[in-house]
Design an enzyme around this catalytic site. Sequence first.
Site, PDB file in Angstrom:
ATOM      1  CB  CYS A 101      -0.795  -0.110   1.125  1.00 58.68           C
ATOM      2  SG  CYS A 101      -2.119   1.259   1.199  1.00 58.68           S
ATOM      3  CB  CYS A 200      -6.845  -1.304   6.217  1.00 55.11           C
ATOM      4  SG  CYS A 200      -6.298  -1.592   4.486  1.00 55.11           S
TER       5      CYS A 200
END
Length: 361
Positions: A101, A200
């Site tokens: 990410c 997440c």
Amino acid sequence: MKVLAAMSGGVDSAVAAARAAEAGHEVVGVHMALSKDRSQTRVGSRGCCTVEDASDARVAAERIGIPYYVWDLSDDFHDLVVEDFLSEYAAGRTPNPCVRCNERIKFASLLERAKALGFDAVCTGHYASIRAEGPGGAPSLHRSRNSAKDQSYVLAVMGPEAIGSSLFPLGDMADKQAVREEARSRRLGVSTKPDSYDICFIADGDTRGFLERSLGEAPGEIVDADGAVLGTHRGTHGYTIGQRKGLGLHQPAADGRPRYVLDVRPESRQVVVGAAELLSTSRLLARDLVVFEPLSAGRRVTAQIRAHGEAIPGRIEQLPAGEELLEVSLEQSVRGVAPGQTLVLYDGDRVLAAATLERRA
């Protein structure tokens, strides 16, 4: 300097944006909407970039007095992070989605858009420091003063070019409590907000369940190091090297000691288990080298293979050339080295290079 502040909705990014504005930069806040599910909400303190987080980031931006926007990067996130996570597990590897990410979303997609809009740099709430100590005074990446929260490991894959267009205003913060106190004094509205953790996009924390739902079942055998069948499994993607719990074996080892996952072989649908000492190695092999400064065989380094793991002294034995891999020898053995993990090399607190572990030698 014109700065784009990535505001996740947490306390760290809010304080970082405030510090950048206070330093005199022209700051614009942006929240990256990463979920394709617009109804996604925060579960406890898990997850990030949710609907609630976007609202919290907006409030913080208003208190700082900077413009604020929400950018939909959910397609990029799904294609570059979630799909990568799934394909790596399907291949028997152990990826770190936070590394991906940071590399592909927060400092690739975001930086690309920022540059296209005329911004000079991206500002985030990561705990790391940038100093002009690279070759010829180029920016170099260093550990944060707050060693407990240091994120230089997950940022190392960015490379020197992205580092040169980044600001990490929290690099000199002593601890998280100091950040919360500053957020409280600035009335940013997030000073008591809990940290997000785990993956997440798996808000309930059930990684194995997520993998089974996404990849389906592919039954196979659990075998020992000699190939004897000990049991069965529903898919190799549910296992990672070094794993001890959840093996589903009802027959104890002959010596009574715990078994660990030694290898994951999706091509034969086998999971190999064995004794803990079989997990240890002192030689690492890695690919996809990202270099911050010139390296040479024989150079002394410290090597880290987990985000908050120990950095172990070692030496570069071989640099990549042709089909060869980066090879690093360690002064002490480490356990649970898994293909797909990130290897970061340091000189003191300065990042020298990052690479992706291919296998243990």
